[in-house]
Design an enzyme around this catalytic site. Structure first.
Site, short mmCIF file in Angstrom:
data_model
loop_
_atom_site.label_atom_id
_atom_site.label_comp_id
_atom_site.label_asym_id
_atom_site.label_seq_id
_atom_site.Cartn_x
_atom_site.Cartn_y
_atom_site.Cartn_z
N ARG A 53 0.84 -1.20 0.00
CA ARG A 53 0.00 0.00 0.00
C ARG A 53 0.87 1.24 0.00
NH1 ARG A 53 -5.67 -1.18 1.58
NH2 ARG A 53 -5.92 1.06 1.52
N ARG A 57 1.20 0.33 5.31
CA ARG A 57 0.67 -0.02 6.64
C ARG A 57 0.91 -1.49 6.99
NH1 ARG A 57 -5.79 0.34 5.49
NH2 ARG A 57 -5.19 2.40 4.78
N GLU A 78 -0.23 -6.94 -5.48
CA GLU A 78 -1.38 -6.02 -5.53
C GLU A 78 -0.89 -4.60 -5.37
OE1 GLU A 78 -4.67 -6.30 -2.85
OE2 GLU A 78 -4.77 -8.45 -3.18
N GLU A 159 -10.44 -9.90 -11.29
CA GLU A 159 -10.73 -10.49 -9.98
C GLU A 159 -12.03 -9.86 -9.50
OE1 GLU A 159 -7.60 -11.17 -7.19
OE2 GLU A 159 -8.96 -11.00 -5.49
N1 PXP Z 1 -8.14 -9.84 -3.46
C1 PXP Z 1 -7.87 -8.52 -3.45
C2 PXP Z 1 -7.74 -7.82 -4.75
C3 PXP Z 1 -7.68 -7.82 -2.24
O1 PXP Z 1 -7.43 -6.50 -2.25
C4 PXP Z 1 -7.76 -8.53 -1.03
C5 PXP Z 1 -7.52 -7.83 0.26
O2 PXP Z 1 -6.25 -7.33 0.31
C6 PXP Z 1 -8.02 -9.90 -1.09
C7 PXP Z 1 -8.24 -10.53 -2.31
C8 PXP Z 1 -8.09 -10.74 0.14
O3 PXP Z 1 -9.11 -10.31 0.96
P1 PXP Z 1 -9.21 -10.87 2.43
O4 PXP Z 1 -7.96 -10.48 3.13
O5 PXP Z 1 -10.43 -10.22 2.97
O6 PXP Z 1 -9.34 -12.37 2.33
#
Ligand code: PXP
Length: 253
Positions: A53, A57, A78, A159
């Site tokens: 991020r 964080r 991500e 996704e």
């Molecule tokens: N997919 C994406 C694109 C996300 O941003 C996240 C959360 O960071 C997740 C999956 C996973 O979500 P969770 O941590 O709620 O299982």
């Protein structure tokens, strides 16, 4: 013998962000998210997801460097669609890059990316990532406008955001949950029909994962927060193995 990650019909990507959240709460060196990633691999994960991020964080730049150096599983990086993140992704060239919306004040990624409104910018943004060999995934709501726009800009993957479905389930709003689930199923088929690979994730738990895992077009689920929490009670390896078991059973049925 269990199928290898590349041949598995439904992959599990384990998101390790919240191992780093616990570490950062005390500014300590532990728990180590890279150690969690290596353990996830042993427990049946097919890939590792980490979100760097803007405010760092949880996952840090050093975590990403170590994941790239130490992981044998594919890394799904991500990131927000910013120049800084693009530079970092181009330096590391992870297997996949998932573009997510990001606001500093949010607790987690609250909605999908507005691709339709930013089509030109995003098309230019992802072009060098594609050229660098990263599979580009776009995190979006189950909305045909966003799916069509993701397809037009040249993404390989969408996704689908399962957060609303999971929130309705947790709140006991079962009619709304089932409507959202139906929309996710329709949109998985719609995206697949356009030639996109379909992933899903956000907020999934043992209670909510099965119907999403059962959508035949969905090839990958990315799951983090619940698994890291569950690891407190049963250990990370068994927590992941149980998720894998539920996913595989849903798929087989
Ligand atoms: N997919 C994406 C694109 C996300 O941003 C996240 C959360 O960071 C997740 C999956 C996973 O979500 P969770 O941590 O709620 O299982």
């Amino acid at each position: 013998m269990p199928p290898s990650s590349s041949t598995r019909d439904l992959r599990l990507g384990v998101n390790i962000d919240h191992v780093a959240t616990v570490r950062n709460a005390r500014g300590s060196a532990y728990p180590d998210p890279v150690r969690a990633a290596l353990l996830a691999e042993e427990a049946g994960a097919d890939g590792i997801t980490a979100h760097l991020r803007e405010d760092r964080r949880h996952i840090s730049d050093r975590d990403i460097e170590r994941l790239v150096a130490e992981l044998t599983l594919p890394l799904n990086f991500e990131m927000a669609a910013t120049e800084e993140m693009q530079r970092i992704a181009l330096r590391h060239r992870p297997h996949a890059v998932c573009i997510v919306p990001e606001r500093r004040e949010e607790r987690t990624t609250e909605g999908g990316l507005e691709v339709a409104r930013e089509e030109n910018r995003l098309a230019h943004f992802i072009a060098p990532l594609r050229e660098a060999g990263c599979r580009v995934s776009i995190f979006i709501a189950a909305d045909p406008r966003q799916i069509e726009a993701a397809h037009r800009i040249g993404a390989a993957v969408v996704e689908l955001h399962t957060g609303a479905y999971c929130d309705h389930h947790a709140a006991g709003e079962f009619a709304a949950r089932d409507a959202e689930l139906a929309r996710l199923g329709e949109m998985a088929a719609f995206a697949h029909g356009l030639g996109l690979e379909v992933h899903a994730g956000h907020g999934l738990t043992y209670d909510t994962v099965a119907p999403v895992a059962a959508f035949p077009q969905v090839r990958e689920l990315n799951i983090g927060h619940f698994l890291i929490g569950e690891a407190i009670f049963r250990g990370l390896g068994p927590a992941i193995a149980e998720m894998r078991r539920i996913m595989d059973a849903a798929r087989a049925a």
